[in-house]
Design an enzyme around this catalytic site. Sequence first.
Site, PDB file in Angstrom:
ATOM      1  N   GLY A 102       0.779  -1.228   0.000  1.00 52.47           N
ATOM      2  CA  GLY A 102       0.000   0.000   0.000  1.00 52.47           C
ATOM      3  C   GLY A 102       0.811   1.279   0.000  1.00 52.47           C
ATOM      4  N   PRO A 124       4.877  -4.706  -1.088  1.00 45.16           N
ATOM      5  CG  PRO A 124       6.866  -3.550  -1.500  1.00 45.16           C
ATOM      6  CD  PRO A 124       6.282  -4.656  -0.668  1.00 45.16           C
ATOM      7  N   GLY A 125       3.342  -3.556  -4.130  1.00 43.65           N
ATOM      8  CA  GLY A 125       3.148  -3.853  -5.549  1.00 43.65           C
ATOM      9  C   GLY A 125       3.402  -2.582  -6.340  1.00 43.65           C
ATOM     10  NE  ARG A 126      -0.794   1.809  -5.429  1.00 38.58           N
ATOM     11  CZ  ARG A 126      -1.968   1.691  -6.048  1.00 38.58           C
ATOM     12  NH1 ARG A 126      -2.223   2.444  -7.092  1.00 38.58           N
ATOM     13  NH2 ARG A 126      -2.894   0.854  -5.610  1.00 38.58           N
ATOM     14  NE  ARG A 161      -4.423   2.761 -10.231  1.00 38.94           N
ATOM     15  CZ  ARG A 161      -4.160   3.999  -9.889  1.00 38.94           C
ATOM     16  NH1 ARG A 161      -3.754   4.863 -10.808  1.00 38.94           N
ATOM     17  NH2 ARG A 161      -4.292   4.397  -8.665  1.00 38.94           N
ATOM     18  CB  CYS A 176     -18.458   2.797 -27.071  1.00 38.82           C
ATOM     19  SG  CYS A 176     -17.939   2.837 -28.768  1.00 38.82           S
ATOM     20  CD  GLU A 177     -18.816   2.460 -20.997  1.00 38.82           C
ATOM     21  OE1 GLU A 177     -19.207   3.095 -19.991  1.00 38.82           O
ATOM     22  OE2 GLU A 177     -19.448   1.544 -21.514  1.00 38.82           O
TER      23      GLU A 177
END
Length: 439
Positions: free
Chosen positions: A246, A289-291, A328, A359-360
Site C-alpha cells: 500500500g 509492495p506492488g505499486r 484506473r 464507447c463510454e
Amino acid sequence: MLEKPSVNQQGHLEIGGVDAVWLSKTYGTPLYIYDVRKIREKAAAFQAAFADLPVRYQVAYASKAFSTIAMIQLVDELGLALDVVSGGELYTALRAGFPAERIHFHGNNKSLEELRYAVRENIGAIVVDNFYELELLKTVSREIGKPVNILLRLTPGVGADTHAYISTGQDDSKFGFYLSTGDARKAYRAALTDDRFHLVGLHFHIGSQLFTPDAHVLAVQRLYKELEQWKSEFGWLPNVLNVGGGFGIAYTDGDEPTEPRRFIRPIVEAVLAECRARSLEVPEIWIEPGRAIVGEAGTTLYTIGSRKTTSGQKTFIAVDGGMTDNLRPALYQSKYEAIIANRADQTARERVTIAGKCCESGDILIEDIDLPEARPGDILAVFCTGAYGYAMANNYNRLPRPAVVFVEDGEARLVVERETFEDLIRHDLPLRDPARSRS
Ligand SMILES: Cc1ncc(COP(=O)(O)O)c(C=O)c1O
C-alpha cells in the site's frame, strides 16, 4: 513530485536511454514501457529500508500490480519474495521459474482447485482470509497428508486515507478476519488447535496508495492489544507479522509519497515498542509492495488521433487506447501526468482533456492537462502507469491488449507481444461455419 522526464537532442522523451518515438514506431501504440532501472532501485530501497533496523524481514512483490513471465523473473533476480492472488498469477510465477517456497497466496475466495494447486506445488504459505477457506484447507491437508503452512489475514478495523475501493483494513471490508467481532481470535484458535495447519504468521493490509505510515502504525497498535491476550490465552504467538503493502507513489506533481526508508521505520518501531511494552518476542516483519515497485517505472505511449472542442470550449484529444489499457481513471478517478513525447522540449500552449477510444463517456484518461498544441500523429506519453495498468487491461470494444517493452541502459526488449485480432476470437466458438452465408 514526479521525476523530471529525460529529453534527447531531437526533443524526444527518452526512457531508460531509449527514444520513446523510436519505441512507438518499432512496437506500435498503445505501448507499455518499463524502465527496469527504476524497478531495481525501488526493490533495493525497500530492502535498504530494513537494513539498519534490528529485525528480520522479508520484502515480497505483490504481483497483482504487474505479472508477466519477464517481470516475475526480474523479481526473482532482485531477491524478493512474491505474492499471488489467483491460480493464474501462481501459474505465471511457476512458469517463470520462481521458487515456490518464496510465494504466498492471497485472496478472499480461493477455490478448492486453486488451494490444491498451491499446496501441491509446495508454495511458502497460504494467507487465509475466512473460515470457509480454513475448511477447504483441511480437505487439502488431508489429501496431501501433511499440515498446510498458513498466515491469517486479520482486519484490524483501521480505515485508510485513500479511495474507498482500495481501502481494505476497515471493519466493513470484504477481506480478512475482523478483530472487532472476535472472528480473528476464533480463527487463531482454530489454526493453532488443528494439526492440519502450521501457523506461520499473521497478516494485515490496510489499503493502497497511502502517503504516510500512520494507518499501518495504528493497525500495529490495535493488533498488539489483541496479541497480548492471545499470548496469555494460547501461550504462543507466530514468528511472522506481515504488514501488507500500500506504499503510495507520485502519479502527479502534487503527490508527495513518503520514501520507503521513512515509511518502514515507524512501522518497525511501532512493532518493537509494542513488543517491548508487552514483553513479547519481536516477529520477523514482512511487507508486500506492488505499486511502489513498478508504478513509477511504467509509461504508456499512445498515438493522438481526433480532436474536438465543445461549445463550452473544452477540448478533447483522443488517443488509440483508454480504459482498456488503463482502467484506473474510470475505476478510481485516478490522476496522471503526460507529455507529448515527440515534442517533449516544447512548453504547454493549451488545456485539454485526454479521451480514450472506448464507447463510454467515462473513458477519460486525463481531465484538464496543459500540453503543447496536440496534433494527430503525435505520441502522448502518460507517466506512472506501471502498476495495475497492464494488470487490469481488458478487451472492451474488442481492443487487443498492447505490447510491453522493458528498457534499460539504452536497450529495449519486448516482453509481452501485442494481441492480434486473431487472439480476440481465439476462444470463440461459432454457431455455424462463417463461410456459409445465412439464407
Ligand atoms: C493483500 C495485499 N497485499 C499487497 C497489496 C499491494 O498493494 P500496493 O500495490 O498498493 O502496494 C494489495 C493490493 O491490493 C493487497 O490486497
